[in-house]
Motif scaffolding. Structure first.
Motif: not given
Length: 202
Positions: A27-28, A70, A73, A104-105, A108-110, A147, A149
């Protein structure tokens, strides 16, 4: 039998098993993008999943536009909150509280979002979940994190969203997946419960 499982873990190893055991939900992500060639290879791995009567029901939407990711999201968050805002389930209530925060994202800016859909003639939707797992394992082998989601499932019911991303009528969203290069390497998996066999019959 639990002790036997532990002994197997200590004595058997190969590249495939190592890849499975090293995969983590990430998630990062770093700012490094993923090439189209690698994205296509990850999808190709997905298409080699088992499939009932060889239907190959999986269909994919790939989104690499950061601004759109985004935007989607936000839409996924709103869809989840609309569906579960009055829930009495304590676990779902925690997610409602989590998603209510503007910061909250859920993606996760993937840098890459891949949506796995089941085609209308699908016999077994589990085929698409198997494809998703293949994709995540393939990504792991290439040094890419991923991940699933589940909080984004509401996008599958957003008619306008489906039109925007070119999904024909009758397709069902099974797996929203994010991919990117992790900011941290060699993440360790939480300990697994070895006592999972209900019955062993010889």
């Amino acid at each position: 039998m639990t002790d036997n499982i532990k002994n197997i873990e200590e004595n058997i190893s190969n590249a495939v098993l190592d890849n499975i055991y090293q995969r983590r939900s990430v998630r990062n992500f770093s700012d490094k993008g993923i090439s189209d060639e690698i994205v296509k290879e990850i999808i190709r791995a997905g298409t080699y999943a088992p499939t009932a009567v060889n239907k190959q029901p999986w269909r994919f939407v790939v989104i690499k536009n950061k601004q759109l990711i985004e935007e989607y999201d936000d839409r996924a968050k709103k869809a989840f909150l609309a569906a579960y805002k009055d829930t009495e389930n304590p676990d779902l209530a925690k997610f409602v509280q989590f998603l209510s925060k503007p910061s909250t994202r859920i993606f996760y800016s993937a840098p890459v979002l891949i949506l796995v859909f089941a085609s209308p003639d699908v016999i077994n939707e589990h085929d698409c979940a198997l494809a998703a797992e293949n994709m995540m394992l393939a990504a792991q082998s290439l040094g890419i994190g991923s991940c699933w989601i589940g909080l984004a499932e509401g996008l599958g019911y957003d008619i306008e969203f489906l039109k925007e991303v070119g999904v024909p009528e009758g397709h069902k969203l099974i797996a929203p997946l994010i991919f990117g290069y992790p900011t941290k390497q060699n993440l360790k998996a939480p300990a697994r419960n070895a006592d999972v066999i209900l019955k062993w019959i010889n």
